[in-house]
Scaffold this motif. Structure first.
Motif, PDB file in Angstrom:
ATOM      1  N   LYS A 181       0.830  -1.203   0.000  1.00 47.20           N
ATOM      2  CA  LYS A 181       0.000   0.000   0.000  1.00 47.20           C
ATOM      3  C   LYS A 181       0.864   1.251   0.000  1.00 47.20           C
ATOM      4  O   LYS A 181       0.600   2.206  -0.732  1.00 47.20           O
ATOM      5  CB  LYS A 181      -0.921  -0.018   1.222  1.00 47.20           C
ATOM      6  CG  LYS A 181      -1.924   1.101   1.258  1.00 47.20           C
ATOM      7  CD  LYS A 181      -2.855   0.970   2.452  1.00 47.20           C
ATOM      8  CE  LYS A 181      -3.832   2.140   2.500  1.00 47.20           C
ATOM      9  NZ  LYS A 181      -4.714   2.067   3.661  1.00 47.20           N
ATOM     10  N   ALA A 182       1.906   1.253   0.827  1.00 47.98           N
ATOM     11  CA  ALA A 182       2.810   2.399   0.911  1.00 47.98           C
ATOM     12  C   ALA A 182       3.532   2.632  -0.409  1.00 47.98           C
ATOM     13  O   ALA A 182       3.707   3.778  -0.846  1.00 47.98           O
ATOM     14  CB  ALA A 182       3.817   2.195   2.031  1.00 47.98           C
ATOM     15  N   LEU A 183       3.949   1.551  -1.059  1.00 45.88           N
ATOM     16  CA  LEU A 183       4.629   1.667  -2.352  1.00 45.88           C
ATOM     17  C   LEU A 183       3.691   2.224  -3.419  1.00 45.88           C
ATOM     18  O   LEU A 183       4.083   3.088  -4.215  1.00 45.88           O
ATOM     19  CB  LEU A 183       5.188   0.307  -2.781  1.00 45.88           C
ATOM     20  CG  LEU A 183       6.423  -0.154  -2.006  1.00 45.88           C
ATOM     21  CD1 LEU A 183       6.667  -1.641  -2.236  1.00 45.88           C
ATOM     22  CD2 LEU A 183       7.643   0.652  -2.416  1.00 45.88           C
ATOM     23  N   ASP A 184       2.452   1.731  -3.426  1.00 45.06           N
ATOM     24  CA  ASP A 184       1.475   2.236  -4.395  1.00 45.06           C
ATOM     25  C   ASP A 184       1.196   3.719  -4.179  1.00 45.06           C
ATOM     26  O   ASP A 184       1.087   4.495  -5.138  1.00 45.06           O
ATOM     27  CB  ASP A 184       0.164   1.456  -4.287  1.00 45.06           C
ATOM     28  CG  ASP A 184       0.264   0.073  -4.916  1.00 45.06           C
ATOM     29  OD1 ASP A 184       1.103  -0.111  -5.821  1.00 45.06           O
ATOM     30  OD2 ASP A 184      -0.509  -0.821  -4.512  1.00 45.06           O
ATOM     31  N   ARG A 211       8.468  -3.222  -9.044  1.00 42.90           N
ATOM     32  CA  ARG A 211       9.635  -4.081  -8.830  1.00 42.90           C
ATOM     33  C   ARG A 211       9.803  -4.409  -7.351  1.00 42.90           C
ATOM     34  O   ARG A 211      10.018  -5.557  -6.974  1.00 42.90           O
ATOM     35  CB  ARG A 211      10.883  -3.383  -9.376  1.00 42.90           C
ATOM     36  CG  ARG A 211      12.160  -4.203  -9.221  1.00 42.90           C
ATOM     37  CD  ARG A 211      13.370  -3.488  -9.791  1.00 42.90           C
ATOM     38  NE  ARG A 211      13.673  -2.281  -9.040  1.00 42.90           N
ATOM     39  CZ  ARG A 211      13.641  -1.042  -9.548  1.00 42.90           C
ATOM     40  NH1 ARG A 211      13.300  -0.842 -10.803  1.00 42.90           N
ATOM     41  NH2 ARG A 211      13.952  -0.001  -8.800  1.00 42.90           N
ATOM     42  N   LYS A 212       9.680  -3.384  -6.510  1.00 39.19           N
ATOM     43  CA  LYS A 212       9.837  -3.595  -5.071  1.00 39.19           C
ATOM     44  C   LYS A 212       8.727  -4.490  -4.523  1.00 39.19           C
ATOM     45  O   LYS A 212       8.979  -5.352  -3.677  1.00 39.19           O
ATOM     46  CB  LYS A 212       9.845  -2.246  -4.342  1.00 39.19           C
ATOM     47  CG  LYS A 212      11.098  -1.431  -4.585  1.00 39.19           C
ATOM     48  CD  LYS A 212      10.976  -0.037  -3.973  1.00 39.19           C
ATOM     49  CE  LYS A 212      12.065   0.887  -4.414  1.00 39.19           C
ATOM     50  NZ  LYS A 212      13.308   0.735  -3.678  1.00 39.19           N
ATOM     51  N   LYS A 213       7.505  -4.298  -5.012  1.00 45.03           N
ATOM     52  CA  LYS A 213       6.381  -5.129  -4.578  1.00 45.03           C
ATOM     53  C   LYS A 213       6.602  -6.585  -4.984  1.00 45.03           C
ATOM     54  O   LYS A 213       6.364  -7.505  -4.204  1.00 45.03           O
ATOM     55  CB  LYS A 213       5.075  -4.619  -5.200  1.00 45.03           C
ATOM     56  CG  LYS A 213       4.527  -3.380  -4.526  1.00 45.03           C
ATOM     57  CD  LYS A 213       3.402  -2.722  -5.303  1.00 45.03           C
ATOM     58  CE  LYS A 213       2.283  -3.653  -5.649  1.00 45.03           C
ATOM     59  NZ  LYS A 213       1.178  -2.982  -6.345  1.00 45.03           N
ATOM     60  N   SER A 214       7.088  -6.781  -6.193  1.00 46.67           N
ATOM     61  CA  SER A 214       7.333  -8.124  -6.692  1.00 46.67           C
ATOM     62  C   SER A 214       8.406  -8.834  -5.871  1.00 46.67           C
ATOM     63  O   SER A 214       8.256 -10.000  -5.510  1.00 46.67           O
ATOM     64  CB  SER A 214       7.763  -8.040  -8.160  1.00 46.67           C
ATOM     65  OG  SER A 214       8.159  -9.297  -8.637  1.00 46.67           O
ATOM     66  N   LEU A 232       6.573  10.033  -5.910  1.00 49.11           N
ATOM     67  CA  LEU A 232       7.795   9.980  -5.112  1.00 49.11           C
ATOM     68  C   LEU A 232       8.776   8.971  -5.681  1.00 49.11           C
ATOM     69  O   LEU A 232       9.989   9.175  -5.622  1.00 49.11           O
ATOM     70  CB  LEU A 232       7.479   9.617  -3.661  1.00 49.11           C
ATOM     71  CG  LEU A 232       6.608  10.606  -2.905  1.00 49.11           C
ATOM     72  CD1 LEU A 232       6.297  10.082  -1.517  1.00 49.11           C
ATOM     73  CD2 LEU A 232       7.296  11.952  -2.804  1.00 49.11           C
ATOM     74  N   ILE A 233       8.245   7.865  -6.187  1.00 45.11           N
ATOM     75  CA  ILE A 233       9.061   6.867  -6.885  1.00 45.11           C
ATOM     76  C   ILE A 233       8.355   6.519  -8.191  1.00 45.11           C
ATOM     77  O   ILE A 233       7.151   6.732  -8.324  1.00 45.11           O
ATOM     78  CB  ILE A 233       9.286   5.590  -6.029  1.00 45.11           C
ATOM     79  CG1 ILE A 233       7.971   4.922  -5.666  1.00 45.11           C
ATOM     80  CG2 ILE A 233      10.104   5.892  -4.800  1.00 45.11           C
ATOM     81  CD1 ILE A 233       8.134   3.581  -4.977  1.00 45.11           C
TER      82      ILE A 233
END
Length: 82
Positions: free
Chosen positions: A55-58, A73-76, A65-66
């Protein structure tokens, strides 16, 4: 320091946005780190932490921000570790 009124305002607005973005990015990194540490320690709340990290990455990707591919990629990689 700029002399033009609109340029002065831009400096102030950019400084404020920089603080907000830094805090949001730091919070995102913290949640991802917590999830990674939970995976390494075989904690029982791994799924919840991974979900909050996703959730934070999304959220970070949607705010710009990213990059969205970096978030994916980070989620995967997180999902693969879990």
């Amino acid at each position: 320091m700029p002399n033009i009124k609109s340029a002065i305002k831009r400096v102030k607005v950019n400084a404020k946005a920089n603080v907000a973005n830094s805090q949001a990015k730091s919070a995102m990194r913290t949640t991802v780190k917590k999830a990674e540490n939970a995976i390494a320690a075989n904690a029982e709340n791994v799924q919840e932490l991974v979900q909050s990290a996703h959730k934070a990455l999304d959220k970070a990707a949607s705010k710009g921000l990213i990059h969205k591919n970096a978030a994916a990629r980070k989620k995967s990689r997180l999902a693969k570790k879990a």
